[in-house]
Write a protein that holds these residues in place. Sequence first.
Motif, PDB file in Angstrom:
ATOM      1  N   THR A 221       2.868  27.943  28.787  1.00  0.00           N
ATOM      2  CA  THR A 221       3.525  29.180  29.190  1.00  0.00           C
ATOM      3  C   THR A 221       2.534  29.606  30.481  1.00  0.00           C
ATOM      4  O   THR A 221       2.951  29.850  31.622  1.00  0.00           O
ATOM      5  CB  THR A 221       3.554  30.488  28.431  1.00  0.00           C
ATOM      6  OG1 THR A 221       4.474  29.828  27.371  1.00  0.00           O
ATOM      7  CG2 THR A 221       4.303  31.448  28.930  1.00  0.00           C
ATOM      8  N   LEU A 225       3.110  29.502  34.654  1.00  0.00           N
ATOM      9  CA  LEU A 225       3.075  30.709  35.585  1.00  0.00           C
ATOM     10  C   LEU A 225       2.056  30.661  36.644  1.00  0.00           C
ATOM     11  O   LEU A 225       2.479  30.898  37.733  1.00  0.00           O
ATOM     12  CB  LEU A 225       2.867  31.815  34.509  1.00  0.00           C
ATOM     13  CG  LEU A 225       3.810  32.262  33.601  1.00  0.00           C
ATOM     14  CD1 LEU A 225       3.310  33.535  32.812  1.00  0.00           C
ATOM     15  CD2 LEU A 225       5.121  32.698  34.277  1.00  0.00           C
ATOM     16  N   PHE A 228       3.762  28.229  39.519  1.00  0.00           N
ATOM     17  CA  PHE A 228       4.446  29.266  40.137  1.00  0.00           C
ATOM     18  C   PHE A 228       3.548  30.035  41.470  1.00  0.00           C
ATOM     19  O   PHE A 228       4.027  29.992  42.503  1.00  0.00           O
ATOM     20  CB  PHE A 228       5.283  30.292  39.263  1.00  0.00           C
ATOM     21  CG  PHE A 228       6.422  29.563  38.831  1.00  0.00           C
ATOM     22  CD1 PHE A 228       7.786  29.796  39.746  1.00  0.00           C
ATOM     23  CD2 PHE A 228       6.682  29.486  37.644  1.00  0.00           C
ATOM     24  CE1 PHE A 228       8.978  29.212  39.096  1.00  0.00           C
ATOM     25  CE2 PHE A 228       7.864  28.765  36.902  1.00  0.00           C
ATOM     26  CZ  PHE A 228       8.886  28.820  37.619  1.00  0.00           C
ATOM     27  N   ALA A 258       8.711  24.124  37.251  1.00  0.00           N
ATOM     28  CA  ALA A 258       7.510  24.776  37.509  1.00  0.00           C
ATOM     29  C   ALA A 258       6.849  23.923  38.642  1.00  0.00           C
ATOM     30  O   ALA A 258       6.030  24.404  39.623  1.00  0.00           O
ATOM     31  CB  ALA A 258       6.567  25.040  36.628  1.00  0.00           C
ATOM     32  N   ALA A 261       8.357  24.399  41.906  1.00  0.00           N
ATOM     33  CA  ALA A 261       7.974  25.684  42.383  1.00  0.00           C
ATOM     34  C   ALA A 261       6.344  25.475  43.323  1.00  0.00           C
ATOM     35  O   ALA A 261       6.161  26.375  44.266  1.00  0.00           O
ATOM     36  CB  ALA A 261       8.021  26.820  41.457  1.00  0.00           C
ATOM     37  N   SER A 269      12.264  26.089  45.166  1.00  0.00           N
ATOM     38  CA  SER A 269      12.761  26.776  43.838  1.00  0.00           C
ATOM     39  C   SER A 269      14.180  27.333  44.094  1.00  0.00           C
ATOM     40  O   SER A 269      15.144  27.309  43.356  1.00  0.00           O
ATOM     41  CB  SER A 269      11.800  27.265  42.967  1.00  0.00           C
ATOM     42  OG  SER A 269      11.171  28.224  43.835  1.00  0.00           O
ATOM     43  N   ILE A 314      14.715  27.681  32.570  1.00  0.00           N
ATOM     44  CA  ILE A 314      13.937  28.413  33.478  1.00  0.00           C
ATOM     45  C   ILE A 314      13.590  29.712  32.836  1.00  0.00           C
ATOM     46  O   ILE A 314      12.362  30.175  33.175  1.00  0.00           O
ATOM     47  CB  ILE A 314      15.048  28.809  34.607  1.00  0.00           C
ATOM     48  CG1 ILE A 314      15.408  27.298  35.532  1.00  0.00           C
ATOM     49  CG2 ILE A 314      14.214  29.554  35.635  1.00  0.00           C
ATOM     50  CD1 ILE A 314      16.120  27.639  36.507  1.00  0.00           C
ATOM     51  N   ILE A 317      10.304  28.645  31.338  1.00  0.00           N
ATOM     52  CA  ILE A 317       9.159  28.571  32.099  1.00  0.00           C
ATOM     53  C   ILE A 317       8.600  29.756  32.556  1.00  0.00           C
ATOM     54  O   ILE A 317       7.297  30.263  32.990  1.00  0.00           O
ATOM     55  CB  ILE A 317       9.639  27.553  33.080  1.00  0.00           C
ATOM     56  CG1 ILE A 317       9.713  26.076  32.390  1.00  0.00           C
ATOM     57  CG2 ILE A 317       8.480  27.446  34.323  1.00  0.00           C
ATOM     58  CD1 ILE A 317      10.443  25.024  33.524  1.00  0.00           C
ATOM     59  N   SER A 318       9.681  30.663  33.049  1.00  0.00           N
ATOM     60  CA  SER A 318       9.050  31.720  33.714  1.00  0.00           C
ATOM     61  C   SER A 318       8.740  32.827  32.847  1.00  0.00           C
ATOM     62  O   SER A 318       8.279  34.171  32.965  1.00  0.00           O
ATOM     63  CB  SER A 318      10.411  32.412  34.436  1.00  0.00           C
ATOM     64  OG  SER A 318      11.491  32.741  33.787  1.00  0.00           O
ATOM     65  N   ASN A 319       8.776  32.845  31.333  1.00  0.00           N
ATOM     66  CA  ASN A 319       8.325  33.531  30.240  1.00  0.00           C
ATOM     67  C   ASN A 319       9.256  34.800  30.261  1.00  0.00           C
ATOM     68  O   ASN A 319       8.765  35.694  29.585  1.00  0.00           O
ATOM     69  CB  ASN A 319       6.934  34.151  30.449  1.00  0.00           C
ATOM     70  CG  ASN A 319       6.339  34.515  29.041  1.00  0.00           C
ATOM     71  OD1 ASN A 319       6.605  33.743  28.040  1.00  0.00           O
ATOM     72  ND2 ASN A 319       5.456  35.344  29.205  1.00  0.00           N
ATOM     73  N   ALA A 320      10.785  34.488  30.612  1.00  0.00           N
ATOM     74  CA  ALA A 320      11.607  35.503  30.348  1.00  0.00           C
ATOM     75  C   ALA A 320      12.209  35.423  28.957  1.00  0.00           C
ATOM     76  O   ALA A 320      12.657  36.163  28.620  1.00  0.00           O
ATOM     77  CB  ALA A 320      12.673  35.533  31.384  1.00  0.00           C
TER      78      ALA A 320
END
Length: 364
Positions: A221, A225, A228, A258, A261, A269, A314, A317-320
């Motif tokens: 994770t 980030l 990005f 990622a 990005a 992206s 996504i 990957i974006s930790n959402a």
Amino acid sequence: MRSGRDPIVWIVPLILSALGIVVILSLTTVRLGDGSISFVIGQRQAQWLALALICMLMSSALPLAFWWNRSGLFLLSSWLLTWLTLIPGIGTGGGGASRWIKVGSISFQPLELLVFFLMIHLCKIYTEKSLKSFRAFSLTLLLIFIVAIPILLQPDLGGTMLLFFLAMGIYVQAYGFLLPFTSAILLSPVFVFLSQKGYRQRRIVAWLDPWSDPTDIGYQTIQGLIAFANGGFWGTGLGKAVQRSRFLPAAHTDFVFAAIAETLGVLGSVTVLLLFSLWFFRIYCHFRQAQDSSIALLLWAGALSIALPLVINIGGISNAMPMTGMPLPFLSYGGSSLVISWLKIGLILRALRELYDEKRGVED
């Protein structure tokens, strides 16, 4: 668009697939000790794309009745295949999960087939059988439970989520959201309980606070980030990504977004997201014009089966949301995902052809 020949439906996925090959080549091409350059992984993805396009042409040539009449048999066969992943010597994987079947030098993930045929079967039973909403919902839950057993045993949290949300999304379009919404509230304690067990708890911890263990559960994770952040607006350029060569494992598979990005920056992206958005918009336009309930539901399900892996990938990957190991449609390395994604495109193209042929027949 009324002709049913909407090139956007296949051109956008082709652009995304080609971009995926370019990015995979930039991530995996290496110089060997003898001075030669190896690009075997990118070459293999290109070969998978050629096969996927052939499968797309085949599925677009088959009438929808072919799929409707055999949906139950296809679903059962794909479900039985998922059990083979649990047999030592046949099933293979990594990270404590066995999700692939290996035959010689070829391996594939039966989950992709299972999702494809579950989508078709649900569209069939919702439109061809006169089921009341409660009975349809009960049968759907029972079907999901049975279908998901081998996926849970692998274990594959992302695959289970995909099956559940796909089935519920198709049900909502056919019958409304009241029963799924009520059930989600009632079953939420069960999901909370299950999330506290074993590897699922590790995934939750890595999501909530990846920096609590940056060298283990939070490693991927955090590196995603950082990728990005490294990219900035313009990106580092193809072949110049720092994370792919030093820190981010398997950047060409689950973490390909990622990698995009980092190498292509915010511009790259966002372009990928805009391409997906354009594709969904065109499918939605056709969906709104569909008067045949079975074709409308199939268009909805086909778009949803692409949208859910996109969001799950996504989002992780974006930790959402928690990381699940879901490939990004058309872009991630892997033959199973690519071939089945293009099978869906062929099915959608066939649905559009039959939709507009029917409309022309009515107008004539």
